[in-house]
Design an enzyme around this catalytic site. Structure first.
Site, PDB file in Angstrom:
ATOM      1  N   ALA A  56       0.850  -1.188   0.000  1.00  0.00           N
ATOM      2  CA  ALA A  56       0.000   0.000   0.000  1.00  0.00           C
ATOM      3  C   ALA A  56       0.887   1.239   0.000  1.00  0.00           C
ATOM      4  O   ALA A  56       2.063   1.189   0.350  1.00  0.00           O
ATOM      5  CB  ALA A  56      -0.904  -0.001   1.230  1.00  0.00           C
ATOM      6  N   GLY A 104      -0.733  -5.139   1.006  1.00  0.00           N
ATOM      7  CA  GLY A 104      -1.974  -5.063   0.252  1.00  0.00           C
ATOM      8  C   GLY A 104      -1.913  -5.795  -1.073  1.00  0.00           C
ATOM      9  O   GLY A 104      -2.947  -6.230  -1.596  1.00  0.00           O
ATOM     10  N   GLU A 116      -2.623  -9.320  -0.228  1.00  0.00           N
ATOM     11  CA  GLU A 116      -4.030  -9.376   0.157  1.00  0.00           C
ATOM     12  C   GLU A 116      -4.933  -9.332  -1.073  1.00  0.00           C
ATOM     13  O   GLU A 116      -5.960 -10.017  -1.128  1.00  0.00           O
ATOM     14  CB  GLU A 116      -4.347  -8.231   1.123  1.00  0.00           C
ATOM     15  N   GLU A 124       3.457  -5.921   7.477  1.00  0.00           N
ATOM     16  CA  GLU A 124       2.839  -4.833   8.240  1.00  0.00           C
ATOM     17  C   GLU A 124       3.341  -4.700   9.675  1.00  0.00           C
ATOM     18  O   GLU A 124       3.455  -3.581  10.193  1.00  0.00           O
ATOM     19  CB  GLU A 124       1.314  -4.998   8.242  1.00  0.00           C
TER      20      GLU A 124
END
Length: 260
Positions: free
Chosen positions: A66, A112, A115, A135
């Site tokens: 991200a 992300g 994900e 993360e």
């Protein structure tokens, strides 16, 4: 539609969506998530699109994560809203599409990015791909479904280790974990995804959509997957595809399904 951060191309029943931010290693920012939602929605509603392939531009990254600069100064309320909106707009949205979505993981799939790949119906990786959820090294946890989908795919222990260490695994390890279905060289990645897509397209799009719904139900809280399967199985009997499929079988010919 014209997009700034992605490309969307249709060819022979396949819509290929490419995240096109190579100077940012295809990192997901707010605008890219919105554009992806729109592109997936458009492809899913296109009667000619039977399969969607999602990949990243270049040879380095699928999605490297991200865009941290967008939320580095968020407070508790803003952080929770970021995760909720992202899950609703893209990650859960992709998982629940009735059109099959294949992730062609062509490089780094981190945070992300992983994900997003896990939200797809299955994954194919190039041999140079590396995957992870880093993360916790930033003082946060995966917020786009990573803590839920990773254990479903690789098991609780492996997911715990990946999240706690914030480390990466290579494509071969991802294959052994069951995180990806296939691993090939970079130049074979999209051709293999297209080959798999062509096999999918021989079958009933309507039945496949109902199968996706039934399979997903097994992972949804409060849902009885068996009951969902029974309901979706029954619904198939009221479709043109069922009539064509069973008639073709009895007549010993190849089925010609009407489409979505």
């Amino acid at each position: 539609m014209n997009y700034e951060n992605i490309l969307s191309d249709y060819n022979n029943g396949i819509t290929t969506i490419t995240i096109n931010r190579p100077n940012k290693l295809n990192a997901l920012n707010k605008d890219t998530i919105q554009e992806l939602h729109e592109a997936f929605d458009e492809a899913n509603n296109d009667s000619d699109t039977k399969v969607i392939i999602i990949t990243g531009s270049g040879e380095k990254a699928f999605v490297a994560g991200a865009d941290i600069s967008e939320f580095a100064d968020f407070d508790v309320k803003e952080g929770a809203k970021l995760a909720a909106q992202g899950q609703d707009l893209l990650f859960n949205f992709v998982e629940q599409l009735s059109t099959p979505v294949i992730a062609a993981v062509n490089g780094f799939a981190l945070g992300g990015g992983l994900e997003l790949a896990m939200a797809c119906h299955f994954r194919v990786a190039s041999s140079n791909a590396k995957m992870g959820l880093p993360e916790t090294s930033l003082g946060v946890i995966p917020g786009y479904g990573g803590t839920q989908r990773l254990p479903q795919l690789v098991g609780k222990g492996r997911a715990m280790e990946m999240v706690m260490t914030a480390g990466m695994i290579d494509a071969n390890q991802a294959l052994s974990y069951g995180l990806v279905n296939h691993m090939v060289e970079q130049d074979e990645l999209l051709p293999l995804c297209e080959k798999i897509a062509s096999k999918i397209m021989r079958n009933s799009s309507i039945a496949i959509g109902k199968a996706i719904k039934a399979i997903n139900a097994n992972y949804e809280d409060g849902k009885d997957g068996y009951k969902v399967e029974i309901k979706q199985f029954g619904k198939c009997f009221g479709t043109e595809d069922f009539v064509e499929g069973t008639t073709a079988f009895l007549e010993k010919r190849k089925a010609n399904f009407p489409g979505k």
